[in-house]
Design a protein around this motif. Structure first.
Motif, PDB file in Angstrom:
ATOM      1  N   GLU A   1       0.872  -1.153   0.000  1.00  9.58           N
ATOM      2  CA  GLU A   1       0.000   0.000   0.000  1.00  9.58           C
ATOM      3  C   GLU A   1       0.913   1.207   0.000  1.00  9.58           C
TER       4      GLU A   1
ATOM      5  N   GLN B   1      -5.489   6.416  11.099  1.00  6.62           N
ATOM      6  CA  GLN B   1      -5.803   7.187   9.907  1.00  6.62           C
ATOM      7  C   GLN B   1      -4.520   7.647   9.214  1.00  6.62           C
TER       8      GLN B   1
ATOM      9  N   THR C   1      -8.445   0.847  -2.129  1.00  7.14           N
ATOM     10  CA  THR C   1      -9.063   2.173  -2.105  1.00  7.14           C
ATOM     11  C   THR C   1     -10.564   2.067  -1.899  1.00  7.14           C
TER      12      THR C   1
ATOM     13  N   PHE D   1     -11.344   0.620   1.613  1.00  4.11           N
ATOM     14  CA  PHE D   1     -11.120   1.601   2.683  1.00  4.11           C
ATOM     15  C   PHE D   1     -12.321   2.545   2.788  1.00  4.11           C
TER      16      PHE D   1
ATOM     17  N   ASP E   1     -15.135   0.692   4.306  1.00  4.79           N
ATOM     18  CA  ASP E   1     -14.811   0.527   5.718  1.00  4.79           C
ATOM     19  C   ASP E   1     -15.198   1.776   6.507  1.00  4.79           C
TER      20      ASP E   1
ATOM     21  N   THR F   1     -12.736   9.553   1.385  1.00  2.00           N
ATOM     22  CA  THR F   1     -11.532   8.858   1.844  1.00  2.00           C
ATOM     23  C   THR F   1     -10.459   8.984   0.781  1.00  2.00           C
TER      24      THR F   1
ATOM     25  N   GLU G   1      -5.642   3.903   0.188  1.00  3.26           N
ATOM     26  CA  GLU G   1      -5.964   2.518   0.517  1.00  3.26           C
ATOM     27  C   GLU G   1      -5.662   2.205   1.981  1.00  3.26           C
ATOM     28  N   GLY G   2      -6.162   3.063   2.894  1.00  2.97           N
ATOM     29  CA  GLY G   2      -5.822   2.922   4.304  1.00  2.97           C
ATOM     30  C   GLY G   2      -6.575   1.822   5.026  1.00  2.97           C
ATOM     31  N   GLY G   3      -6.453   1.861   6.354  1.00  4.58           N
ATOM     32  CA  GLY G   3      -7.200   0.962   7.215  1.00  4.58           C
ATOM     33  C   GLY G   3      -6.869  -0.508   7.061  1.00  4.58           C
TER      34      GLY G   3
ATOM     35  N   ASN H   1      -6.698  -2.165   4.464  1.00  2.00           N
ATOM     36  CA  ASN H   1      -7.613  -2.778   3.502  1.00  2.00           C
ATOM     37  C   ASN H   1      -6.924  -3.423   2.312  1.00  2.00           C
TER      38      ASN H   1
END
Length: 367
Positions: free
Chosen positions: A105, A120, A176, A179, A182, A311, A314-316, A318
């Motif tokens: 990521e 975050q 992406t 996330f 999510d 958002t 591609e955080g969290g 995921n």
């Protein structure tokens, strides 16, 4: 002994070459493939021999000189959707080892600001501050349009044998959409979901929404080939906005409007269509970037009690969730790759993507 060796030995370990071929930005619209030193991983970092690096709209913004926070011209190598094989690890790294296939990521937060501590990290308060630990591969530091690239181990995932390198490029993209889902609660079971924009993000999100139990997924776009691919990937309905008023058709299909509307097109007209397509009390999720300011009827959003979310990236964690879905055969990525280019032809690849020459869906650089 390891720390002393990394700090003082000028020779690359593991018989690595001293130099590599890499694409370097020399100015807006000026990218050249040149020789650069092979980087060495520091503590917590991993050196990867890149096998493939995807290309997206962000790369066009970088190419044009319109993306903030990039390193200086003459040194900077872009590319943020890459995968490859581990060839060297830095001090403290034991999560991966030489020979492991990995995908990434792009974002690695500083790990010390309030946002990173809350998970975050794509909204890191130290974005672009390498000295404080933030790195966005191919955006604020060198990326994957090169034979070798470095990334923090926390932003790498080991790839199962049944996930190909080309799948991996789309795994980052799938992250992406996941996330965003999510962040709006992750609960799509039984809901009607509209996705504007059948590009790579939209098409991977179609698949994710179906895997998360959406009742109906409606895909809206303007290119017949991409809409056909969306249907093949699980969209229940597709709407060609060139031929049909998408808002009217969404209302016809759903009655009161969609429960969730996801905007991934980047078209400045589409956010208002999202407002007109969502039901009272529904949710709008925006994951796209825009070339100019957009106008929406925010009063209507408030009157209708609509939740509006955005958002970035591609955080969290995921990407790892997307990778698990791909391992189970529930996300298809490789078939979205329509064009492959060698590194030496990267300028031509950027032209093809910009001009949509040959209807590219996902173009990649093969190394």
């Amino acid at each position: 002994m390891v720390a002393e060796h990394v700090a003082t030995d000028p020779r690359p370990a593991n018989d690595l070459p001293e130099t590599m071929r890499a694409a370097v930005m020399f100015g807006p619209g000026d990218i050249r493939v040149v020789d650069k030193p092979v980087p060495r991983p520091g503590p917590g970092e991993v050196l990867v021999k890149v096998s493939v690096c995807g290309m997206c709209g962000t790369d066009l913004k970088i190419y044009d000189g319109h993306f903030p926070g990039t390193p200086p011209y003459g040194t900077y190598t872009p590319g943020h959707e890459w995968a490859g094989t581990v060839v060297e690890v830095g001090e403290t790294v034991d999560e991966v080892e030489t020979g492991d296939r990995v995908c990434i990521e792009a974002h690695h937060g500083c790990g010390r600001c309030e946002n990173c501590m809350a998970g975050q990290y794509t909204a890191c308060l130290n974005y672009g501050d390498v000295a404080k630990g933030h790195k966005a591969s191919g955006m604020t530091v060198d990326g994957g349009f090169a034979e070798y690239a470095i990334h923090h181990v926390a932003a790498l995932s080991k790839m199962p044998d049944n996930v190909s390198d080309l799948d991996a490029v789309l795994i980052t993209t799938a992250g992406t959409g996941l996330f965003g889902i999510d962040m709006i609660g992750g609960y799509l079971l039984g809901k009607d979901v509209v996705i504007f924009g059948p590009g790579p993000v939209g098409l991977m999100t179609v698949q994710a929404a179906k895997q998360l139990g959406a009742r109906r997924v409606i895909l809206v776009g303007t290119r017949a080939s991409r809409l056909a691919k969306g249907k093949d990937l699980g969209a229940d309905h597709v709407i060609d906005a060139n031929e049909t008023d998408p808002v009217a058709e969404i209302r016809r299909l759903t009655g009161e409007g969609a429960d969730v509307v996801i905007e991934s097109s980047g078209n400045v007209r589409t956010p208002q269509q999202c407002v007109e397509s969502v039901r009272r009390g529904g949710t709008i999720l925006v994951v796209a970037f825009y070339p100019e300011p957009v106008t929406i009827d925010l009063a209507a959003v408030v009157r209708q009690g609509v939740q509006l979310h955005t958002t970035r990236g591609e955080g969290g964690n995921n990407v790892r969730r997307a990778l698990a879905l791909a391992e189970m055969g529930r996300l298809r990525g490789e078939e979205l790759v329509t064009h492959e280019f060698p590194l030496e032809d990267i300028a031509e690849a950027l032209r093809v993507v910009r001009e949509r020459d040959g209807d590219p869906l996902k173009a990649v650089i093969r190394l």
